[in-house]
Design an enzyme around this catalytic site. Structure first.
Site, PDB file in Angstrom:
ATOM      1  CG  HIS A 117     -30.441   2.707  -6.950  1.00 37.02           C
ATOM      2  ND1 HIS A 117     -30.135   4.007  -7.298  1.00 37.02           N
ATOM      3  CD2 HIS A 117     -31.518   2.376  -7.686  1.00 37.02           C
ATOM      4  CE1 HIS A 117     -30.997   4.430  -8.209  1.00 37.02           C
ATOM      5  NE2 HIS A 117     -31.849   3.458  -8.469  1.00 37.02           N
ATOM      6  CG  ASP A 194     -31.206   3.185  -0.635  1.00 39.91           C
ATOM      7  OD1 ASP A 194     -32.417   3.414  -0.544  1.00 39.91           O
ATOM      8  OD2 ASP A 194     -30.617   3.080  -1.731  1.00 39.91           O
ATOM      9  CD  GLN A 197     -37.100  -0.620  -4.468  1.00 39.91           C
ATOM     10  OE1 GLN A 197     -38.220  -1.092  -4.263  1.00 39.91           O
ATOM     11  NE2 GLN A 197     -36.854   0.141  -5.522  1.00 39.91           N
ATOM     12  CE  LYS A 220     -37.642   4.149  -5.684  1.00 31.90           C
ATOM     13  NZ  LYS A 220     -37.608   3.592  -7.040  1.00 31.90           N
ATOM     14  CB  CYS A 362     -30.209   2.571 -11.197  1.00 33.24           C
ATOM     15  SG  CYS A 362     -31.071   3.574 -12.381  1.00 33.24           S
TER      16      CYS A 362
END
Ligand code: PMP
Length: 404
Positions: A117, A194, A197, A220, A362
């Protein structure tokens, strides 16, 4: 699962019942989280840490309890290792600045992957520009998986940090971060994950992963916007300088200079989002009440079902099919050899009440590698079910008929 906790799912869009399949962008919030926000502002809103008065002490207690709850959720050794931020982007920018100040010099290298991302690319690019360092992406195989052999070759004494997505927000693929962490640590290189997700969908245990940093967003994972987390191992956070100055992050301020506060406050300048942290705790408790394994299994089953249904659609190309995924599928539709633009599919789905995301998500470098203008992305949350998938597939068939 638990649909009744999410009133928004009863909304109509263009006269149709909403089917919300854009969870990778942001999730909906259960009533428990909404109630917590109302409750906080109704009963104990007050600035934290500085007050001797009752409300301030209650607010402080909630903020610090939230820190403990988040620490337990990702199995951090200590709540001092949890820094509240605005979200994943903010966490990665904070780390890039702070780590960059302390550890990056001219000629040093930082490794990311070819499927990141922009939030896990641009802060490192900015740092590299500032410090005359070099950002190196791990190339991808043709099936869009990470080339681990190439990664091994990229690692060298110049490498100062590896920063990598646990789950791709475009493809949904779960990356081999255990292996990446192991290989990097063999050469004493720290690894940042990261988790934007992954934390909403999988059990993420920072101690068993042994990652050095982890970034994720509250919005999220059924929590509010404007709150996120940067986890860092204590030994790293102790070493790194603060990325912002202001109130709270100081010990003493004199004209002759300032001394900094202890962890984690050193990294939380100004009034933190204490209502957000409280609501995030409620979101964490909500997920725990359902069970991370139950959420993971449900979403895995739904993703497999949706992928199988999509395979029956004429002209479909699913990206990274059959790779282990966490609740995200990207695809395009071809009419003969011609790509139907994902934006057109998204628009016609929207008219039928279906929320999906289209475009580059993105992640332009990945989309460039894929050689398409973008994709259609469906992404699931715990409240989605097979009915949602069936409605989506029927609406997609209709959209294709119109666009052919
Ligand atoms: N990384 C990944 C993998 C993401 O999916 C996202 C959100 N789309 C981000 C980082 C940025 O998260 P936020 O916008 O919440 O800061």
């Amino acid at each position: 699962m638990n649909r009744e906790d999410f009133s928004i799912l009863k909304e109509q869009v263009h006269g149709r019942p909403l089917v919300y399949l854009d969870n990778a962008a942001t999730s909906q919030k259960p009533q428990q989280v909404l109630d917590a926000i109302i409750d906080a502002y109704t009963h104990w809103n007050s600035n934290i840490h500085r007050g001797v008065h009752h409300l301030s002490q209650v607010a402080t207690m909630h903020h610090e309890e939230a820190r403990k709850a988040v620490a337990a959720f990702i199995n951090a050794q200590s709540s001092d290792e949890i820094i509240f931020t605005k979200g994943t982007t903010d966490s990665l920018n904070a780390l890039a600045f702070s780590f960059g100040e302390a550890c990056i010099h001219e000629g040093d290298e930082i490794i990311v992957s070819g499927l990141e991302h922009h939030s896990n690319i641009v802060p490192w690019q900015m740092l590299c520009e500032r410090k005359k360092a070099v950002l190196k992406p791990i190339p991808l195989h043709e099936d869009l998986s990470i080339d681990l052999a190439a990664f091994k070759h990229l690692l060298s004494t110049r490498t100062k940090l590896v920063s990598i997505a646990h789950v791709s927000n475009v493809l949904g693929t779960i990356q081999p971060i255990e292996e990446i962490i192991r290989l990097a640590h063999e050469q004493h290189i720290p690894v940042c994950i990261d988790g934007a997700q992954s934390v909403p969908h999988l059990r993420v245990d920072v101690q068993s992963l042994d990652c050095d940093f982890l970034a994720f967003s509250g919005h999220k994972m059924y929590g509010p916007t404007g709150i996120g987390v940067l986890y860092g191992k204590r030994e790293w956070l102790e070493k790194l300088p603060p990325h912002e100055g202001g109130g709270e992050m100081i010990n003493h301020v004199r004209w002759s200079g300032t001394t900094y506060n202890e962890l984690p406050y050193k990294f939380e300048a100004g009034t933190p989002n204490f209502i957000g942290s409280y609501a995030l705790q409620k979101a964490v408790e909500y997920m725990q009440s359902i069970g991370l394994e139950a959420i993971e299994n449900h979403e895995r089953e739904l993703t497999a079902y949706c992928e199988a249904q999509l395979q029956t659609v004429e002209g479909v190309q699913i990206y990274a099919p059959k790779q282990p995924k966490a609740g995200v599928i990207s695809f395009n539709i071809y009419n003969a050899q011609t790509l139907i633009h994902p934006f057109d599919i998204g628009t016609l789905l929207d008219q039928q009440g279906i929320a999906v995301r289209t475009g580059h998500h993105c992640a332009e470098p990945l989309i460039d590698t894929m050689g398409v203008p973008g994709t259609v992305r469906v992404s699931f949350g715990l409240y989605n079910d097979k009915n949602d998938v069936d409605t989506f597939i029927a609406a997609l068939q209709k959209a294709i008929q119109i666009l052919k």
